[in-house]
Design a protein around this motif. Sequence first.
Motif: not given
Length: 112
Positions: A5, A7, A60-64, A67
């Motif tokens: 992914t 980021i 994780c709410a978002t992949l950042n 996270c």
Amino acid sequence: MFGCTNIPYPCFGMARKNFEILAGFNYPSVRPDQQTIIYGCADIAFKAAAAIVSAAVASCATLNPACVGIVAASVPAANAAGREAFYKCLNNSTLPKEIISQCKIGIYHRKT
């Protein structure tokens, strides 16, 4: 373990980084039936470890970048759970202790 992914980084000019969670095991030269037992125990261990890392990813709410830190922090627990499951399985098998003592397993992360 979980694919790739991209980021985005918060600062201009930062380089691309790869974060990987890796799992591996080794063992001595053994008969095919003994190798089957070792591979089965490694599979159990990897599933135990993956459950912990998967839970961290799911939290994780978002992949950042934050996270990535959460997931990295889960690796020691995943390693401990995987090792415990692996050696419990081996010790409950018919493998001789001399072979078990030469089997190693680990879960770790690498940033490149």
